[in-house]
Design an enzyme around this catalytic site. Structure first.
Site, PDB file in Angstrom:
ATOM      1  N   CYS B  74       3.980 -46.637  18.640  1.00 49.07           N
ATOM      2  CA  CYS B  74       2.762 -46.789  17.831  1.00 49.07           C
ATOM      3  C   CYS B  74       1.491 -46.818  18.678  1.00 49.07           C
ATOM      4  O   CYS B  74       0.388 -46.759  18.145  1.00 49.07           O
ATOM      5  CB  CYS B  74       2.860 -48.044  16.976  1.00 49.07           C
ATOM      6  SG  CYS B  74       4.425 -48.147  16.097  1.00 49.07           S
ATOM      7  N   HIS B 326      -0.627 -46.194   8.534  1.00 54.74           N
ATOM      8  CA  HIS B 326      -0.118 -46.173   9.905  1.00 54.74           C
ATOM      9  C   HIS B 326       0.667 -44.887  10.195  1.00 54.74           C
ATOM     10  O   HIS B 326       1.885 -44.902  10.294  1.00 54.74           O
ATOM     11  CB  HIS B 326       0.762 -47.412  10.131  1.00 54.74           C
ATOM     12  CG  HIS B 326       1.261 -47.590  11.522  1.00 54.74           C
ATOM     13  ND1 HIS B 326       0.620 -47.081  12.638  1.00 54.74           N
ATOM     14  CD2 HIS B 326       2.368 -48.225  12.001  1.00 54.74           C
ATOM     15  CE1 HIS B 326       1.310 -47.400  13.723  1.00 54.74           C
ATOM     16  NE2 HIS B 326       2.378 -48.082  13.363  1.00 54.74           N
TER      17      HIS B 326
END
Ligand SMILES: [Zn+2]
Lengths: 129, 379
Positions: B74, B326
């Site tokens: 991420c 996200h």
């Protein structure tokens, strides 16, 4: 419960295959740095504390304490149902494991076997209280 | 950046919709861009597409320049950004395009079980994945320990979801945004306790991009530049059982210490922060690790409204990962976009008045990679 074999203690280093074979036959194999004494519950080629490559096999305790835990309701592909996983403190090291018996943080647990749902076995601990 | 949500176009087309507006915002010609730092975490698994950097550069008319692709879960595009900033600072390049793209929704043709396995690929293959650990599970382990040590409650976690949803409704690029209640969060299904569905960020598709330039070149740009004054990047142990502590997120502490030192500030100087709230508990850990709140106070501070956009230390005015969305490889540079927008005073209803110093905190995997960036309004 078998002792770590001579092959584990080396000249060769402890490998995943050794860890896995011990897990499948009922022992938790860790490694201990021969220079600074640091212990890891999973094989490492070098010590995270001092960088030494003299990492010898040791048998880890089968009784531990739950350091953290969660119950997973949405599993990845290849896994079924709702299950508990947790980080178990084993002396001076920790190991991620499948937990049985809805155990809480701080509870004493015993290593009782393995689960095989994904690729390779994972350790299972159950409440010892 | 593109809107984060569901997109049915290809990675290069999605990325172009973020990159070309960023290039136009700077007012530079494509021929002036002398390198491309690109982030995509999972395209090899989700879309069977790798070696994307030169393909995307070609699509944007930039073929020939040095292109590189980053993958750090991420934290993918923050790491691209860090390398771009350091390359410009070192004088190796003058004007660099940085960005990321990812598709995580069912638009890829992959269902929740498959995507949960794809995300779990960032945990250890031999010592974590066989237990069935998931990414909500990873952050649940960190958060349950925090609840045990500090008394953080599920209701406090829910307050963070409520706050970030509230912020998200003022961000036109956000995946979600609405007025929700603590009850809404606590009544949503449990994913991995203590996290309910509404404690978790969504699977999103999207792209983000920024232009990084040497100060003398930025002065000639058509838009107002903002300054990058500090970047810290540290890592912690994987598998997570090897971490010395599950609640400190050590890499964030070390990375922020470094970033603050470079910027010659302390945490007190930060006017607002975009932090990596992949799960509500992650925002608690981040606000404490960054020194914005004292250890153990992340939950109570959020519940008291101290981290709202109108609070004393606003956190995630964009809506955060929770509401903005996200898309893994696009998240890092999307935080940089929000910092830039706020520091320019262009954030509309979510604008934090007089914001002159801002921080972005982007983590990868089980928080083992953390990159902290300090940016300041251009003097
Ligand atoms: Zn050592």
């Amino acid at each position: 419960m078998s002792e770590p074999t001579d092959a584990d203690k080396g000249p060769g280093h402890v490998k995943y295959e050794d860890w896995r074979e011990h897990l499948e036959t009922g022992t938790l194999l860790g490694v201990q740095c021969q220079s600074c004494g640091a212990v890891s519950a999973t094989p490492k080629r070098a010590c995270s504390g001092c960088g030494s490559r003299e990492m010898a096999a040791i048998e880890l305790p089968e009784r531990g304490t739950v350091y953290s835990e969660t119950t997973i309701n949405v599993p990845p592909e290849d896994f079924d149902g709702t299950y508990q996983v947790g980080v178990v403190g084993l002396g001076e090291t920790r190991l991620l494991a499948r937990l049985r018996g809805a155990v809480d943080i701080g509870e004493t647990v015993m290593f009782t076997g393995t689960i095989v749902e994904g690729d390779g076995p994972g350790p299972v601990f159950e409440s010892a209280e | 950046m593109t809107e984060f949500g569901q997109h049915d176009r290809s990675l290069e087309e999605l990325f172009a919709d973020a990159a070309l507006p960023a290039i136009d915002d700077a007012g530079v010609g494509v021929s002036e861009i002398d390198a491309f730092y690109f982030g995509n975490a999972m395209g090899g698994m989700t879309e069977n597409e790798t070696h994307l950097a030169p393909a995307l550069a070609t699509h944007l008319g930039m073929q020939g320049i040095p292109c590189q692709r980053f993958e750090d879960a991420c934290a993918t595009s923050s790491n691209a950004f860090k390398h771009a900033v350091e390359a410009v600072e070192a004088g190796r390049h003058d004007i660099v395009l940085v960005g990321g793209v990812e598709r995580c929704t069912p638009e890829t043709g992959l269902d929740t079980g498959v995507m949960t396995r794809v995300f779990a690929s960032a945990s250890h293959g031999q010592y974590e994945q066989p237990t069935g650990l998931t990414f909500p599970g990873v952050f649940a382990l960190l958060t349950k320990r925090h609840m045990h040590e500090y008394g953080t409650t599920e209701a406090q976690l829910a307050e963070i979801a409520v706050k970030n949803h509230s912020h998200g409704q003022y961000n036109p690029h956000a995946h979600f945004g609405r007025d929700a209640t603590v009850e809404d969060v606590l009544e949503s299904p449990i994913v991995a306790d203590p996290f309910h569905l509404m404690d978790c960020c969504p699977f999103s598709d999207g792209a983000s991009a920024v232009v990084v330039a040497a100060p003398d070149r930025a002065e000639s740009f058509s838009s107002t530049p903002v300054d990058v004054t500090g970047i810290g990047h540290r890592t912690d142990a994987v598998p997570l059982a090897d971490k010395a502590d599950l609640t400190e997120t050590r890499a964030a502490r070390q990375a922020s210490t470094r970033a603050y030192k470079q910027a010659n500030i302390t945490a007190d100087a930060v006017d607002f922060a975009e932090v990596h709230d992949c799960f509500t508990g992650a925002e608690v850990l981040a606000t404490e690790a960054l020194g914005l709140l004292k250890d153990g106070k992340g939950g109570p501070a959020a519940a008291a409204g101290r981290t709202r956009v109108d609070g004393e230390i606003p956190v995630n005015p964009s809506g955060g990962l929770k509401a903005k969305g996200h898309p893994i490889g696009a998240t890092g540079t999307a935080q940089i976009v929000e910092l830039t927008t706020q520091l320019r005073g262009d954030a509309g209803k979510r604008q934090i008045g007089d914001a002159s110093t801002a921080l972005a905190h982007n983590l990868g995997g089980d928080a083992a990679t953390t990159i902290v960036t300090v940016m300041e309004a251009h003097a």
